[in-house]
Design a protein around this motif. Structure first.
Motif, PDB file in Angstrom:
ATOM      1  N   PHE A 140      31.956  51.031   7.400  1.00 23.53           N
ATOM      2  CA  PHE A 140      33.196  50.395   7.828  1.00 23.53           C
ATOM      3  C   PHE A 140      32.934  49.175   8.709  1.00 23.53           C
ATOM      4  O   PHE A 140      33.416  48.081   8.430  1.00 23.53           O
ATOM      5  CB  PHE A 140      34.059  51.412   8.581  1.00 23.53           C
ATOM      6  CG  PHE A 140      35.349  50.830   9.105  1.00 23.53           C
ATOM      7  CD1 PHE A 140      35.406  50.279  10.370  1.00 23.53           C
ATOM      8  CD2 PHE A 140      36.485  50.826   8.330  1.00 23.53           C
ATOM      9  CE1 PHE A 140      36.582  49.733  10.860  1.00 23.53           C
ATOM     10  CE2 PHE A 140      37.676  50.282   8.798  1.00 23.53           C
ATOM     11  CZ  PHE A 140      37.715  49.737  10.070  1.00 23.53           C
ATOM     12  N   TYR A 141      32.161  49.369   9.783  1.00 23.41           N
ATOM     13  CA  TYR A 141      31.960  48.268  10.723  1.00 23.41           C
ATOM     14  C   TYR A 141      31.160  47.133  10.110  1.00 23.41           C
ATOM     15  O   TYR A 141      31.499  45.962  10.277  1.00 23.41           O
ATOM     16  CB  TYR A 141      31.260  48.768  11.996  1.00 23.41           C
ATOM     17  CG  TYR A 141      32.063  49.776  12.776  1.00 23.41           C
ATOM     18  CD1 TYR A 141      33.362  49.486  13.174  1.00 23.41           C
ATOM     19  CD2 TYR A 141      31.531  51.003  13.116  1.00 23.41           C
ATOM     20  CE1 TYR A 141      34.107  50.417  13.894  1.00 23.41           C
ATOM     21  CE2 TYR A 141      32.262  51.935  13.828  1.00 23.41           C
ATOM     22  CZ  TYR A 141      33.543  51.634  14.218  1.00 23.41           C
ATOM     23  OH  TYR A 141      34.270  52.554  14.925  1.00 23.41           O
ATOM     24  N   SER A 142      30.069  47.468   9.400  1.00 26.88           N
ATOM     25  CA  SER A 142      29.226  46.413   8.847  1.00 26.88           C
ATOM     26  C   SER A 142      29.987  45.566   7.838  1.00 26.88           C
ATOM     27  O   SER A 142      29.701  44.387   7.655  1.00 26.88           O
ATOM     28  CB  SER A 142      27.977  47.019   8.189  1.00 26.88           C
ATOM     29  OG  SER A 142      28.325  47.882   7.134  1.00 26.88           O
ATOM     30  N   HIS A 143      30.996  46.165   7.205  1.00 27.71           N
ATOM     31  CA  HIS A 143      31.775  45.410   6.221  1.00 27.71           C
ATOM     32  C   HIS A 143      32.919  44.621   6.857  1.00 27.71           C
ATOM     33  O   HIS A 143      33.211  43.499   6.459  1.00 27.71           O
ATOM     34  CB  HIS A 143      32.350  46.364   5.176  1.00 27.71           C
ATOM     35  CG  HIS A 143      33.304  45.698   4.230  1.00 27.71           C
ATOM     36  ND1 HIS A 143      32.943  44.637   3.443  1.00 27.71           N
ATOM     37  CD2 HIS A 143      34.608  45.942   3.962  1.00 27.71           C
ATOM     38  CE1 HIS A 143      33.982  44.246   2.725  1.00 27.71           C
ATOM     39  NE2 HIS A 143      35.005  45.026   3.033  1.00 27.71           N
ATOM     40  N   SER A 144      33.550  45.196   7.874  1.00 28.24           N
ATOM     41  CA  SER A 144      34.767  44.586   8.417  1.00 28.24           C
ATOM     42  C   SER A 144      34.499  43.560   9.512  1.00 28.24           C
ATOM     43  O   SER A 144      35.325  42.681   9.749  1.00 28.24           O
ATOM     44  CB  SER A 144      35.714  45.670   8.957  1.00 28.24           C
ATOM     45  OG  SER A 144      35.079  46.428   9.970  1.00 28.24           O
ATOM     46  N   THR A 160      42.240  42.188   9.955  1.00 27.32           N
ATOM     47  CA  THR A 160      41.915  43.068   8.835  1.00 27.32           C
ATOM     48  C   THR A 160      43.104  43.981   8.543  1.00 27.32           C
ATOM     49  O   THR A 160      43.920  44.266   9.424  1.00 27.32           O
ATOM     50  CB  THR A 160      40.677  43.939   9.135  1.00 27.32           C
ATOM     51  OG1 THR A 160      40.852  44.600  10.396  1.00 27.32           O
ATOM     52  CG2 THR A 160      39.420  43.106   9.167  1.00 27.32           C
ATOM     53  N   LEU A 161      43.186  44.401   7.291  1.00 28.59           N
ATOM     54  CA  LEU A 161      44.239  45.317   6.849  1.00 28.59           C
ATOM     55  C   LEU A 161      43.581  46.603   6.379  1.00 28.59           C
ATOM     56  O   LEU A 161      42.762  46.593   5.461  1.00 28.59           O
ATOM     57  CB  LEU A 161      45.046  44.688   5.714  1.00 28.59           C
ATOM     58  CG  LEU A 161      46.206  45.527   5.157  1.00 28.59           C
ATOM     59  CD1 LEU A 161      47.287  45.704   6.214  1.00 28.59           C
ATOM     60  CD2 LEU A 161      46.789  44.859   3.907  1.00 28.59           C
ATOM     61  N   TYR A 202      47.720  47.060  10.350  1.00 31.57           N
ATOM     62  CA  TYR A 202      47.346  45.649  10.410  1.00 31.57           C
ATOM     63  C   TYR A 202      46.690  45.451  11.773  1.00 31.57           C
ATOM     64  O   TYR A 202      47.285  45.732  12.809  1.00 31.57           O
ATOM     65  CB  TYR A 202      48.576  44.760  10.269  1.00 31.57           C
ATOM     66  CG  TYR A 202      48.305  43.287  10.395  1.00 31.57           C
ATOM     67  CD1 TYR A 202      48.352  42.667  11.651  1.00 31.57           C
ATOM     68  CD2 TYR A 202      48.007  42.511   9.288  1.00 31.57           C
ATOM     69  CE1 TYR A 202      48.107  41.308  11.788  1.00 31.57           C
ATOM     70  CE2 TYR A 202      47.760  41.140   9.412  1.00 31.57           C
ATOM     71  CZ  TYR A 202      47.812  40.551  10.660  1.00 31.57           C
ATOM     72  OH  TYR A 202      47.567  39.212  10.790  1.00 31.57           O
ATOM     73  N   LEU A 203      45.434  44.984  11.782  1.00 35.48           N
ATOM     74  CA  LEU A 203      44.640  44.939  13.000  1.00 35.48           C
ATOM     75  C   LEU A 203      44.243  43.502  13.316  1.00 35.48           C
ATOM     76  O   LEU A 203      43.590  42.834  12.515  1.00 35.48           O
ATOM     77  CB  LEU A 203      43.404  45.830  12.840  1.00 35.48           C
ATOM     78  CG  LEU A 203      43.763  47.279  12.458  1.00 35.48           C
ATOM     79  CD1 LEU A 203      42.554  48.028  11.973  1.00 35.48           C
ATOM     80  CD2 LEU A 203      44.421  47.994  13.626  1.00 35.48           C
TER      81      LEU A 203
END
Length: 502
Positions: A321-325, A331-332, A346-347
């Protein structure tokens, strides 16, 4: 022992490997080198293999500024300090469970973690590289010191030849390689593919293990032979070996019941014990007997899969999750539960902000954040201060008593005029809030992901992103977004970029 034996536990090494030999390999023709690699010309000579690796890796075309042995000597003390190397936390882009020891001694096992941490320091653009621990551990067997191993790995990572693909360093590249492997299995291992479809719920999940078979489960004797050829012929070799492993697995297990109800675990166990089924030379022979697409066709297939992933958004699983986002703002986050409920958030802020709290779980974000559900009904919950600015004003008035958010929200309120609504673009510090629970937007660690806080969480996701829970929280004054305790069926994260600044 020879000069390349510092990190080797010879009691674990294959007895046929020679430790001392001053033999040199003189060869400049690529085709000849290719045949020598396939035949295992240096496979039984430890020092000769070390010299060949140095030569092959030293010839890799790299970026102008590529970290070398001197860089390692300069940074290792600053980065590692006096910490216990055996318990060094690894960067998030590698999987802790895939740090093979092979035939390393105690010093070598600790050195692997030191080198990986220093590589992370020098390559901040790496976001996902599960093969890295295996590559470091392998090359350490054939290195005179840690700095030499560091330099060899850095050269592999910094390769800038567009026609020479070596190690995946992003989640997108890794995931598209898994899809490409699945395409190759479907074409060249149809019997094995039919078996995978029959015994697994998610075939792509099985094929996503293909690099783990090579860089994690294969014994040293085998992975070193694979690496011999890989350094000469490139990435295509890895596909060949993985296809051969699947073919052997199918042949040996054909007609037999699976040892467990998880085919992934069965294949991993089979690869770990591959010596019971086939020798390294026989495995390579089977691999090169497969008539694959050309290298160019495989590159085109990989690019097509990468493009498809980019168009649909990449499904994020477990610790990826983190490495991708990270690097995307906003981000959604979209979640589908096993009960077919759909919800998300929605972040507003880059997930890398979570590191500002050190190892302590802390909230961050702005009032732009909101949570929502789409099924069974559509509902959106924005920051409570946007709809109830009196919560901020009450606290800012001299002598005003602090009012609990939950109390104010329980009373009826008149809909606000647009001009009365506060801007969500400001961070929580710009408001004089009566309670910190009104500004708990987003938080994350290796143990969990939290959206919304105060008397509950709008969304709480566990470390493996398999299960979660939802409840009312003060930050968004929301109702539960789905079943209060749920299992995740699918999860996606979409990143946005400001095209005005591109």
């Amino acid at each position: 022992m020879d000069e390349y034996s510092r990190f080797v536990d010879w009691d674990k090494m294959d007895a046929t490997i020679q430790t001392q030999d001053s033999k040199e390999l003189i060869c400049t023709d690529f085709q000849e080198f290719k045949q020598l690699a396939r035949q295992g010309c240096w496979a039984k000579n430890h020092s000769l293999r070390a010299k060949v690796y140095l030569k092959l890796i030293g010839n890799i075309p790299c970026r102008t500024v590529t970290p070398d042995a001197n860089v390692y000597r300069d940074i290792v003390v600053k980065i590692i300090g006096k910490r216990n190397t055996g318990t060094l936390p690894l960067p998030e882009f590698v999987d802790n469970s895939l740090v093979p020891n092979y035939c390393l001694n105690a010093e070598g096992i600790g050195a692997v973690r030191k080198i990986i941490c220093c590589i992370a320091n020098q390559f901040p653009d790496i976001s996902f590289c599960p093969a890295l621990p295996s590559v470091v551990a392998l090359l350490l067997h054939y290195s005179r010191d840690e700095a030499e191993c560091f330099e060899m790995v850095c050269r592999i990572l910094a390769c800038n030849d567009p026609s020479k693909r070596l190690i995946d360093q992003t989640f997108l590249a890794f995931e598209s390689s898994c899809m490409t492997f699945g395409d190759l299995v479907n074409k060249y291992c149809q019997a094995a593919h039919k078996l995978m479809v029959a015994v697994s719920e998610d075939v792509l999940e099985v094929y996503s293990d293909w690099q783990r078979w090579l860089f994690g489960e294969l014994p040293l004797l085998y992975v070193a032979r694979v690496f011999d050829v890989f350094l000469v012929e490139g990435y295509k070799v890895l596909y060949r070996i993985a296809l051969a492993l699947l073919k052997v697995f199918h042949k040996v297990r054909a007609g037999q019941p699976m040892e467990s109800d998880n085919v992934q675990q069965d294949i991993r166990a089979f690869v770990r014990d591959i010596a019971k089924s086939v020798s390294p030379e026989k495995l390579l022979e089977k691999a090169f007997a497969i008539r694959l697409f050309s290298r160019k066709e495989i590159q085109l297939l990989h690019m097509a899969n990468e493009k498809a992933l980019q168009q649909k958004g990449i499904t994020v699983k477990q610790k990826r999750f983190y490495s991708h986002s990270e690097g995307h703002e906003p981000t959604l986050l979209m979640i589908k539960t096993t009960a077919k409920e759909v919800c998300g958030a929605y972040l507003s802020t880059d997930w890398s902000e979570r590191r500002r709290g050190g190892n302590k779980l802390s909230f961050f974000g702005t009032g732009e954040c909101f949570v929502f559900r789409l099924q069974p009904e559509v509902e959106r919950y924005e920051w409570v201060i946007i709809k109830h600015p009196e919560l901020a004003r009450t606290a800012s008035e001299p002598g005003a008593k602090s009012t609990q958010v939950s109390t104010v929200l329980s009373s009826s309120s008149i809909p606000l005029e647009p001009s009365d609504r506060l801007s969500p673009f400001l961070a929580a510090r710009h408001f004089n809030l009566p309670s910190k629970t009104a500004s708990m937007f987003m938080a994350g660690s290796n143990e969990c992901i939290i959206i919304g806080g105060g008397d509950g969480q709008a969304l709480y996701l566990d470390a493996d992103l398999n299960h979660g829970r939802t409840s009312h929280c003060n930050t968004f004054n929301n109702q539960p977004l789905c079943s209060e305790n749920f299992q995740i069926s699918a999860m996606e994260v979409w990143g946005f970029k400001d095209t005005m600044n591109v």
